[in-house]
Design a protein around this motif. Structure first.
Motif, PDB file in Angstrom:
ATOM      1  N   PHE A   5       0.486  -0.893   0.353  1.00  0.00           N
ATOM      2  CA  PHE A   5       0.269   0.203   0.007  1.00  0.00           C
ATOM      3  C   PHE A   5       1.077   1.444   0.334  1.00  0.00           C
ATOM      4  CE2 PHE A   5      -1.842   3.533   2.641  1.00  0.00           C
ATOM      5  CZ  PHE A   5      -2.951   3.912   1.169  1.00  0.00           C
ATOM      6  N   LYS A   6       2.045   1.172   0.960  1.00  0.00           N
ATOM      7  CA  LYS A   6       2.907   2.242   1.032  1.00  0.00           C
ATOM      8  C   LYS A   6       3.122   1.964  -0.451  1.00  0.00           C
ATOM      9  CE  LYS A   6       3.818   2.448   5.796  1.00  0.00           C
ATOM     10  NZ  LYS A   6       4.228   2.364   7.070  1.00  0.00           N
ATOM     11  N   THR A   7       4.260   1.420  -0.841  1.00  0.00           N
ATOM     12  CA  THR A   7       4.810   1.950  -2.168  1.00  0.00           C
ATOM     13  C   THR A   7       4.083   2.116  -3.218  1.00  0.00           C
ATOM     14  OG1 THR A   7       5.955  -0.652  -2.378  1.00  0.00           O
ATOM     15  CG2 THR A   7       5.227   0.148  -4.550  1.00  0.00           C
ATOM     16  N   TYR A   8       2.193   1.808  -3.483  1.00  0.00           N
ATOM     17  CA  TYR A   8       1.691   2.417  -4.406  1.00  0.00           C
ATOM     18  C   TYR A   8       1.407   4.403  -3.619  1.00  0.00           C
ATOM     19  CZ  TYR A   8       1.159  -1.464  -7.555  1.00  0.00           C
ATOM     20  OH  TYR A   8       2.283  -2.887  -8.502  1.00  0.00           O
ATOM     21  N   TYR A   9       0.955   3.936  -2.860  1.00  0.00           N
ATOM     22  CA  TYR A   9       0.605   5.590  -2.662  1.00  0.00           C
ATOM     23  C   TYR A   9       1.533   6.613  -2.613  1.00  0.00           C
ATOM     24  CZ  TYR A   9      -0.447   9.329   1.381  1.00  0.00           C
ATOM     25  OH  TYR A   9      -1.076  11.064   1.888  1.00  0.00           O
ATOM     26  N   LEU A  11       3.497   6.430  -5.243  1.00  0.00           N
ATOM     27  CA  LEU A  11       3.573   6.923  -6.395  1.00  0.00           C
ATOM     28  C   LEU A  11       2.389   8.114  -7.045  1.00  0.00           C
ATOM     29  CD1 LEU A  11       3.461   2.928  -8.043  1.00  0.00           C
ATOM     30  CD2 LEU A  11       5.295   5.001  -8.194  1.00  0.00           C
ATOM     31  N   THR A  12       1.843   7.905  -6.125  1.00  0.00           N
ATOM     32  CA  THR A  12       0.420   9.401  -6.359  1.00  0.00           C
ATOM     33  C   THR A  12       1.366  10.895  -5.631  1.00  0.00           C
ATOM     34  OG1 THR A  12      -0.377   9.221  -4.315  1.00  0.00           O
ATOM     35  CG2 THR A  12      -1.495   7.912  -5.944  1.00  0.00           C
ATOM     36  N   LYS A  13       2.262  10.949  -5.579  1.00  0.00           N
ATOM     37  CA  LYS A  13       3.224  11.378  -5.180  1.00  0.00           C
ATOM     38  C   LYS A  13       2.338  12.724  -4.135  1.00  0.00           C
ATOM     39  CE  LYS A  13       5.928  12.346  -9.169  1.00  0.00           C
ATOM     40  NZ  LYS A  13       6.896  13.089  -9.872  1.00  0.00           N
ATOM     41  N   PRO A  14       1.882  11.795  -3.091  1.00  0.00           N
ATOM     42  CA  PRO A  14       0.631  12.430  -1.536  1.00  0.00           C
ATOM     43  C   PRO A  14       0.852  14.594  -1.898  1.00  0.00           C
ATOM     44  CG  PRO A  14       1.670  10.840  -0.694  1.00  0.00           C
ATOM     45  CD  PRO A  14       2.136  10.838  -2.446  1.00  0.00           C
ATOM     46  N   VAL A  83       8.477  -1.768  -8.519  1.00  0.00           N
ATOM     47  CA  VAL A  83       7.354  -2.401  -8.876  1.00  0.00           C
ATOM     48  C   VAL A  83       7.482  -2.263 -10.340  1.00  0.00           C
ATOM     49  CG1 VAL A  83       5.812  -1.588  -6.943  1.00  0.00           C
ATOM     50  CG2 VAL A  83       6.066   0.178  -9.549  1.00  0.00           C
ATOM     51  N   LYS A  84       6.426  -3.712 -11.232  1.00  0.00           N
ATOM     52  CA  LYS A  84       6.371  -3.604 -12.838  1.00  0.00           C
ATOM     53  C   LYS A  84       5.554  -2.028 -13.418  1.00  0.00           C
ATOM     54  CE  LYS A  84       6.831  -8.289 -12.517  1.00  0.00           C
ATOM     55  NZ  LYS A  84       5.532  -9.497 -12.925  1.00  0.00           N
ATOM     56  N   GLY A  85       6.312  -1.946 -14.156  1.00  0.00           N
ATOM     57  CA  GLY A  85       5.492  -0.368 -15.270  1.00  0.00           C
ATOM     58  C   GLY A  85       4.097  -1.140 -16.281  1.00  0.00           C
ATOM     59  N   ARG A  86       3.888  -2.115 -16.219  1.00  0.00           N
ATOM     60  CA  ARG A  86       2.538  -2.732 -16.588  1.00  0.00           C
ATOM     61  C   ARG A  86       1.950  -2.154 -15.525  1.00  0.00           C
ATOM     62  NH1 ARG A  86       2.540  -9.099 -17.411  1.00  0.00           N
ATOM     63  NH2 ARG A  86       2.103  -8.714 -15.532  1.00  0.00           N
ATOM     64  N   ASP A  87       1.756  -2.350 -14.640  1.00  0.00           N
ATOM     65  CA  ASP A  87       1.228  -2.462 -12.828  1.00  0.00           C
ATOM     66  C   ASP A  87       0.730  -1.382 -12.299  1.00  0.00           C
ATOM     67  OD1 ASP A  87       1.251  -5.363 -12.929  1.00  0.00           O
ATOM     68  OD2 ASP A  87       2.390  -5.274 -11.316  1.00  0.00           O
ATOM     69  N   VAL A  88       1.706  -0.611 -12.859  1.00  0.00           N
ATOM     70  CA  VAL A  88       1.811   1.230 -13.024  1.00  0.00           C
ATOM     71  C   VAL A  88       0.809   1.857 -13.706  1.00  0.00           C
ATOM     72  CG1 VAL A  88       2.692   3.423 -12.873  1.00  0.00           C
ATOM     73  CG2 VAL A  88       3.742   1.852 -11.820  1.00  0.00           C
ATOM     74  N   ILE A  89       0.585   1.302 -14.807  1.00  0.00           N
ATOM     75  CA  ILE A  89      -0.017   1.715 -15.709  1.00  0.00           C
ATOM     76  C   ILE A  89      -1.260   1.736 -15.273  1.00  0.00           C
ATOM     77  CG2 ILE A  89      -0.726   2.172 -18.300  1.00  0.00           C
ATOM     78  CD1 ILE A  89       2.791   1.866 -18.926  1.00  0.00           C
TER      79      ILE A  89
END
Length: 259
Positions: A5-9, A11-14, A83-89
């Motif tokens: 969760f922290k990793t993907y959070y 990415l959003t530049k909170p 993380v993988k680019g595909r998942d991020v997109i």
């Protein structure tokens, strides 16, 4: 799970989202003239948050190559290969769809369109423009100036002088901010071959540009009172803070430590 969760959070530049919500709320309050629709405010801020989050995630993906070259950004999860680019997109797509649906269904199509302009400006004009032009920072102000306009149009469903002034205030405010970062992170930008003004034109020219943009900001900020959108208390505060900022800009010419 918490680590994911922290990793993907991240990415959003909170931090960027929070800053933009402040300006979006200001635009909303200005247009509301004291009559705050809390449901509309919540929907506006939620929609804007998701749209900005989507743009920031995609920007992380686009910038992953240059992020590896800068000390400030080399530990970002995409640059570090966490993380993988595909998942991020896919993640960004979901965030964007949710954001634009909220703006379209719960505010109005004009506000959603403004969000789309900011989204495209950030992803295409800024993300790629900053790699090739010294004016990349100016291009970047377009997206940064959209949240207060979106907050404003969520209430009014129209573009007028007030919306234009809000846009220009944020454009002129961002430029000294961007240039200050470029001066402070000079080595990083030089290492990544990003042609920011201090790298291309030197510190003195950058300080001069900072001063001119502070003046433009202060003058533009007073226009809200001159055109009848705000009262004289706002005018006094705007002039006082603008003058203080101008004094700091002038002081910068005497500094021997640019950082």
């Amino acid at each position: 799970m918490l680590k994911l969760f922290k990793t993907y959070y991240s990415l959003t530049k909170p931090g960027i989202i929070r800053g933009n919500l402040v300006t979006a709320t200001a635009g909303f309050f200005l247009a509301s003239k004291g009559h705050i629709d809390l449901r509309l405010l919540f929907a506006t801020l939620a929609g804007i948050s998701f749209v900005i989050a989507s743009a920031c995630v995609l920007n992380n993906y686009i910038d992953r190559d240059i992020d590896k070259k800068m000390a400030r950004t080399k530990k970002r999860v995409l640059a570090a290969g966490v993380v993988k680019g595909r998942d991020v997109i896919l993640y960004a797509a979901v965030l964007g769809i949710v954001g634009f649906l909220i703006l379209s269904l719960h505010t109005n199509f004009l506000t959603a369109a403004i969000g789309l302009v900011g989204f495209i400006a950030y992803l295409i004009l800024y993300s790629f423009g900053k790699r090739h032009s010294v004016h990349g920072t100016l291009i970047g102000t377009i997206s940064g100036a959209m949240p207060p306009v979106a907050g404003y149009t969520a209430v009014t469903n129209s573009l007028d002088a007030g919306a234009l002034i809000l846009f220009l205030i944020l454009v002129f405010w961002q430029m000294p901010h961007f240039y200050a970062i470029a001066m402070y992170r000079f080595d990083d930008y030089a290492a990544a071959s990003i042609p920011v003004l201090p790298v291309k034109k030197g510190m003195y020219i950058t300080k001069l540009h900072i001063l001119l943009y502070i003046i433009a900001f202060t003058v533009t900020a007073t226009m809200l009172t001159i055109l009848g959108y705000t009262g004289y208390t706002y005018l006094a505060v705007a002039v006082l803070l603008g003058s203080g900022w101008l004094a700091l800009g002038l002081k910068g010419f005497k500094s021997t430590d640019n950082k």
